[in-house]
Design a protein around this motif. Structure first.
Motif, PDB file in Angstrom:
ATOM      1  N   SER A 113       0.835  -1.210   0.000  1.00  0.00           N
ATOM      2  CA  SER A 113       0.000   0.000   0.000  1.00  0.00           C
ATOM      3  C   SER A 113       0.866   1.254   0.000  1.00  0.00           C
ATOM      4  O   SER A 113       1.854   1.328   0.723  1.00  0.00           O
ATOM      5  CB  SER A 113      -0.897   0.038   1.236  1.00  0.00           C
ATOM      6  OG  SER A 113      -1.558   1.300   1.284  1.00  0.00           O
ATOM      7  N   ARG A 115       0.026   3.776   1.445  1.00  0.00           N
ATOM      8  CA  ARG A 115      -0.237   4.422   2.743  1.00  0.00           C
ATOM      9  C   ARG A 115       0.674   3.815   3.811  1.00  0.00           C
ATOM     10  O   ARG A 115       0.524   2.664   4.199  1.00  0.00           O
ATOM     11  CB  ARG A 115      -1.704   4.244   3.136  1.00  0.00           C
ATOM     12  CG  ARG A 115      -2.640   4.854   2.102  1.00  0.00           C
ATOM     13  CD  ARG A 115      -3.946   5.266   2.681  1.00  0.00           C
ATOM     14  NE  ARG A 115      -4.678   4.196   3.358  1.00  0.00           N
ATOM     15  CZ  ARG A 115      -5.689   4.427   4.176  1.00  0.00           C
ATOM     16  NH1 ARG A 115      -6.073   5.660   4.437  1.00  0.00           N
ATOM     17  NH2 ARG A 115      -6.334   3.417   4.727  1.00  0.00           N
ATOM     18  N   GLY A 118      -1.389   2.742   6.802  1.00  0.00           N
ATOM     19  CA  GLY A 118      -2.711   2.223   6.477  1.00  0.00           C
ATOM     20  C   GLY A 118      -2.915   0.803   6.979  1.00  0.00           C
ATOM     21  O   GLY A 118      -2.143   0.275   7.798  1.00  0.00           O
ATOM     22  N   ASN A 119      -3.956   0.178   6.465  1.00  0.00           N
ATOM     23  CA  ASN A 119      -4.333  -1.160   6.931  1.00  0.00           C
ATOM     24  C   ASN A 119      -3.300  -2.232   6.558  1.00  0.00           C
ATOM     25  O   ASN A 119      -2.968  -3.096   7.375  1.00  0.00           O
ATOM     26  CB  ASN A 119      -5.707  -1.513   6.353  1.00  0.00           C
ATOM     27  CG  ASN A 119      -6.792  -0.703   7.025  1.00  0.00           C
ATOM     28  OD1 ASN A 119      -6.875  -0.644   8.248  1.00  0.00           O
ATOM     29  ND2 ASN A 119      -7.624  -0.052   6.227  1.00  0.00           N
ATOM     30  N   SER A 120      -2.786  -2.155   5.337  1.00  0.00           N
ATOM     31  CA  SER A 120      -1.798  -3.156   4.917  1.00  0.00           C
ATOM     32  C   SER A 120      -0.514  -3.025   5.737  1.00  0.00           C
ATOM     33  O   SER A 120       0.121  -4.034   6.088  1.00  0.00           O
ATOM     34  CB  SER A 120      -1.477  -3.006   3.428  1.00  0.00           C
ATOM     35  OG  SER A 120      -2.660  -3.053   2.666  1.00  0.00           O
ATOM     36  N   PRO A 187      -3.514  -3.720  -0.345  1.00  0.00           N
ATOM     37  CA  PRO A 187      -4.915  -3.370  -0.581  1.00  0.00           C
ATOM     38  C   PRO A 187      -5.293  -3.746  -2.016  1.00  0.00           C
ATOM     39  O   PRO A 187      -4.417  -3.953  -2.866  1.00  0.00           O
ATOM     40  CB  PRO A 187      -4.925  -1.850  -0.430  1.00  0.00           C
ATOM     41  CG  PRO A 187      -3.552  -1.410  -0.817  1.00  0.00           C
ATOM     42  CD  PRO A 187      -2.624  -2.555  -0.484  1.00  0.00           C
ATOM     43  N   VAL A 188      -6.589  -3.810  -2.267  1.00  0.00           N
ATOM     44  CA  VAL A 188      -7.086  -3.962  -3.643  1.00  0.00           C
ATOM     45  C   VAL A 188      -7.200  -2.558  -4.224  1.00  0.00           C
ATOM     46  O   VAL A 188      -7.814  -1.679  -3.625  1.00  0.00           O
ATOM     47  CB  VAL A 188      -8.463  -4.658  -3.652  1.00  0.00           C
ATOM     48  CG1 VAL A 188      -9.043  -4.677  -5.066  1.00  0.00           C
ATOM     49  CG2 VAL A 188      -8.349  -6.073  -3.100  1.00  0.00           C
ATOM     50  N   TYR A 189      -6.573  -2.347  -5.371  1.00  0.00           N
ATOM     51  CA  TYR A 189      -6.679  -1.083  -6.099  1.00  0.00           C
ATOM     52  C   TYR A 189      -7.251  -1.386  -7.478  1.00  0.00           C
ATOM     53  O   TYR A 189      -6.614  -2.106  -8.260  1.00  0.00           O
ATOM     54  CB  TYR A 189      -5.301  -0.430  -6.251  1.00  0.00           C
ATOM     55  CG  TYR A 189      -4.920   0.562  -5.163  1.00  0.00           C
ATOM     56  CD1 TYR A 189      -5.491   0.513  -3.906  1.00  0.00           C
ATOM     57  CD2 TYR A 189      -3.968   1.553  -5.414  1.00  0.00           C
ATOM     58  CE1 TYR A 189      -5.132   1.424  -2.920  1.00  0.00           C
ATOM     59  CE2 TYR A 189      -3.602   2.466  -4.441  1.00  0.00           C
ATOM     60  CZ  TYR A 189      -4.189   2.398  -3.197  1.00  0.00           C
ATOM     61  OH  TYR A 189      -3.829   3.302  -2.214  1.00  0.00           O
ATOM     62  N   THR A 190      -8.402  -0.842  -7.752  1.00  0.00           N
ATOM     63  CA  THR A 190      -9.067  -1.070  -9.046  1.00  0.00           C
ATOM     64  C   THR A 190      -9.016  -2.545  -9.437  1.00  0.00           C
ATOM     65  O   THR A 190      -8.581  -2.924 -10.522  1.00  0.00           O
ATOM     66  CB  THR A 190      -8.450  -0.172 -10.150  1.00  0.00           C
ATOM     67  OG1 THR A 190      -8.173   1.107  -9.588  1.00  0.00           O
ATOM     68  CG2 THR A 190      -9.432  -0.004 -11.298  1.00  0.00           C
ATOM     69  N   GLY A 191      -9.412  -3.348  -8.493  1.00  0.00           N
ATOM     70  CA  GLY A 191      -9.538  -4.780  -8.736  1.00  0.00           C
ATOM     71  C   GLY A 191      -8.262  -5.579  -8.624  1.00  0.00           C
ATOM     72  O   GLY A 191      -8.296  -6.806  -8.575  1.00  0.00           O
ATOM     73  N   VAL A 227      -6.596  -6.478   1.698  1.00  0.00           N
ATOM     74  CA  VAL A 227      -7.732  -5.721   2.235  1.00  0.00           C
ATOM     75  C   VAL A 227      -8.425  -4.998   1.090  1.00  0.00           C
ATOM     76  O   VAL A 227      -7.790  -4.635   0.095  1.00  0.00           O
ATOM     77  CB  VAL A 227      -7.290  -4.697   3.315  1.00  0.00           C
ATOM     78  CG1 VAL A 227      -6.756  -5.394   4.545  1.00  0.00           C
ATOM     79  CG2 VAL A 227      -6.257  -3.715   2.762  1.00  0.00           C
ATOM     80  N   ALA A 228      -9.730  -4.784   1.238  1.00  0.00           N
ATOM     81  CA  ALA A 228     -10.494  -4.099   0.182  1.00  0.00           C
ATOM     82  C   ALA A 228     -11.575  -3.234   0.801  1.00  0.00           C
ATOM     83  O   ALA A 228     -12.048  -3.515   1.908  1.00  0.00           O
ATOM     84  CB  ALA A 228     -11.130  -5.125  -0.754  1.00  0.00           C
ATOM     85  N   GLY A 229     -11.969  -2.215   0.057  1.00  0.00           N
ATOM     86  CA  GLY A 229     -13.014  -1.318   0.531  1.00  0.00           C
ATOM     87  C   GLY A 229     -14.383  -1.961   0.508  1.00  0.00           C
ATOM     88  O   GLY A 229     -15.189  -1.803   1.426  1.00  0.00           O
ATOM     89  N   ARG A 230     -14.639  -2.707  -0.567  1.00  0.00           N
ATOM     90  CA  ARG A 230     -15.977  -3.289  -0.716  1.00  0.00           C
ATOM     91  C   ARG A 230     -16.090  -4.602   0.018  1.00  0.00           C
ATOM     92  O   ARG A 230     -15.086  -5.272   0.282  1.00  0.00           O
ATOM     93  CB  ARG A 230     -16.263  -3.513  -2.197  1.00  0.00           C
ATOM     94  CG  ARG A 230     -16.267  -2.212  -2.963  1.00  0.00           C
ATOM     95  CD  ARG A 230     -16.895  -2.411  -4.304  1.00  0.00           C
ATOM     96  NE  ARG A 230     -16.504  -1.318  -5.179  1.00  0.00           N
ATOM     97  CZ  ARG A 230     -16.520  -1.380  -6.491  1.00  0.00           C
ATOM     98  NH1 ARG A 230     -16.882  -2.485  -7.092  1.00  0.00           N
ATOM     99  NH2 ARG A 230     -16.165  -0.340  -7.201  1.00  0.00           N
ATOM    100  N   PRO A 235     -14.113  -8.315  -4.751  1.00  0.00           N
ATOM    101  CA  PRO A 235     -12.940  -7.441  -4.912  1.00  0.00           C
ATOM    102  C   PRO A 235     -11.615  -8.206  -4.959  1.00  0.00           C
ATOM    103  O   PRO A 235     -10.616  -7.675  -5.446  1.00  0.00           O
ATOM    104  CB  PRO A 235     -12.977  -6.542  -3.668  1.00  0.00           C
ATOM    105  CG  PRO A 235     -14.356  -6.654  -3.128  1.00  0.00           C
ATOM    106  CD  PRO A 235     -14.904  -7.971  -3.557  1.00  0.00           C
TER     107      PRO A 235
END
Ligand SMILES: Cc1cc2nc3c(=O)[nH]c(=O)nc-3n(C[C@H](O)[C@H](O)[C@H](O)COP(=O)(O)O)c2cc1C
Length: 293
Positions: A113, A115, A118-120, A187-191, A227-230, A235
């Motif tokens: 990530s 970030r 961030g979460n990752s 994280p998942v970014y645009t799939g 990790v993913a937002g949705r 995702p």
């Protein structure tokens, strides 16, 4: 390296001694269909003093000359150069950059990530903590802080086992080559995975080449934590495939991934009950000595 076949050999007498110029062909069709590598070497006695290699995958479609012709040109020019200024070839000329030699960790964690907190990154710290608890050394590579350029598809890593792109990749290659566990936190970014991690994944073709060309085997077991937002499984479809292919390409055996979704609502992985334990248990399972038979 595979056994090669000498296509051309020329002996050159000089005031510095006798040199042999050799053009050899390696059939690398077991790595990629139709891949052929041509190596031109100058040696003085038993010592190789100059090496040039080119392979058929380096040459894009429509090129004026193919790999064989390039090797033939180098052969002729090298023969001429050795005859006209042999003193330049009295000592070996090394063109590859060595990888860092020591201090490699048991557990390599790629934090994908951008970030930093961030979460990752949080999950990466859990993995790091678990490795330390097991008495193992570990290193988190914060990829967004590193200068990693995209793979340029030159295929020259299949010539010498080295990548010509000059950036921060060598410590990652060296670490993966000797690690026993690889954890990818992303994280998942645009799939799929963020571009920085994708760059590292593509650049690990270099490690694939080292395995194939230099027979440096990677023995790591692997884990993906994403990790993913949705919410839901959707995702993660692509990210698990991409990271799975990455590991498979390198011969890294992947464990079942740990996937945490719905972070657009939850926001913070720390608040997901049991996730830290799940991640750390997954890492612990990989750290445990295993019967390799
Ligand atoms: C550029 C970008 C693209 C994203 N694409 C997706 C996506 O395709 N699917 C999804 O579920 N979440 C997506 N997300 C949300 C992230 O996966 C989510 O916020 C995650 O928790 C971020 O992890 P981090 O804190 O480790 O950076 C995206 C976020 C960003 C910034």
């Amino acid at each position: 390296m595979s056994e090669n076949t000498a296509e051309k050999v020329r002996s050159i007498e000089t005031p510095e001694g006798t040199f042999t110029i050799r053009l050899a062909l390696d059939d690398l069709g077991e790595i990629y269909p139709g891949m052929i590598r041509y190596t031109v070497e100058a040696s003085r006695g038993a010592e190789t003093v100059y090496t040039y290699a080119v392979n058929s995958y380096e040459v894009p479609p429509g090129s004026l000359i193919d790999a064989r012709q390039a090797a033939e040109i180098v052969f002729s020019r090298l023969a001429h150069d050795v005859a006209s200024r042999p003193e330049r070839y009295a000592r070996p000329r090394v063109f590859t950059r060595p990888l860092p030699g020591s201090g490699t960790p048991d557990v390599v964690i790629l934090q994908g990530s951008p970030r930093r907190f961030g979460n990752s990154a949080r999950i990466a710290s859990w993995c790091d903590e678990e490795a330390a608890r097991a008495g193992l050394s570990s290193r988190v590579f914060f990829l967004q802080e590193m200068d990693i350029r995209a793979c340029i598809g030159c295929y020259t890593c299949y010539n010498y086992g080295y990548c010509p792109v000059d950036d921060d990749m060598p410590p990652i290659i060296r670490a993966l080559e000797s690690a026993s566990v690889l954890v990818v936190c992303t994280p998942v970014y645009t799939g799929t995975v963020p571009s920085g991690l994708k760059a590292v994944i593509d650049r690990c073709q270099w490690l694939h080449a080292r395995e194939k060309v230099l027979e440096r085997e990677v023995h790591a077991r692997g884990l993906l934590v994403a990790v993913a937002g949705r919410r839901g499984a959707e995702p993660f479809v692509c990210v698990t495939r991409v990271v799975g292919m990455f590991m498979e390409n390198l011969g890294i055996r992947p464990a079942a991934p740990v996937l945490a979704g719905n972070l657009d609502r939850i926001r913070d992985v720390e608040t997901i009950a049991g996730l830290r334990d799940t991640v750390q248990a997954a890492v612990r399972a990989l750290l445990a000595p295993r019967d390799e038979g």
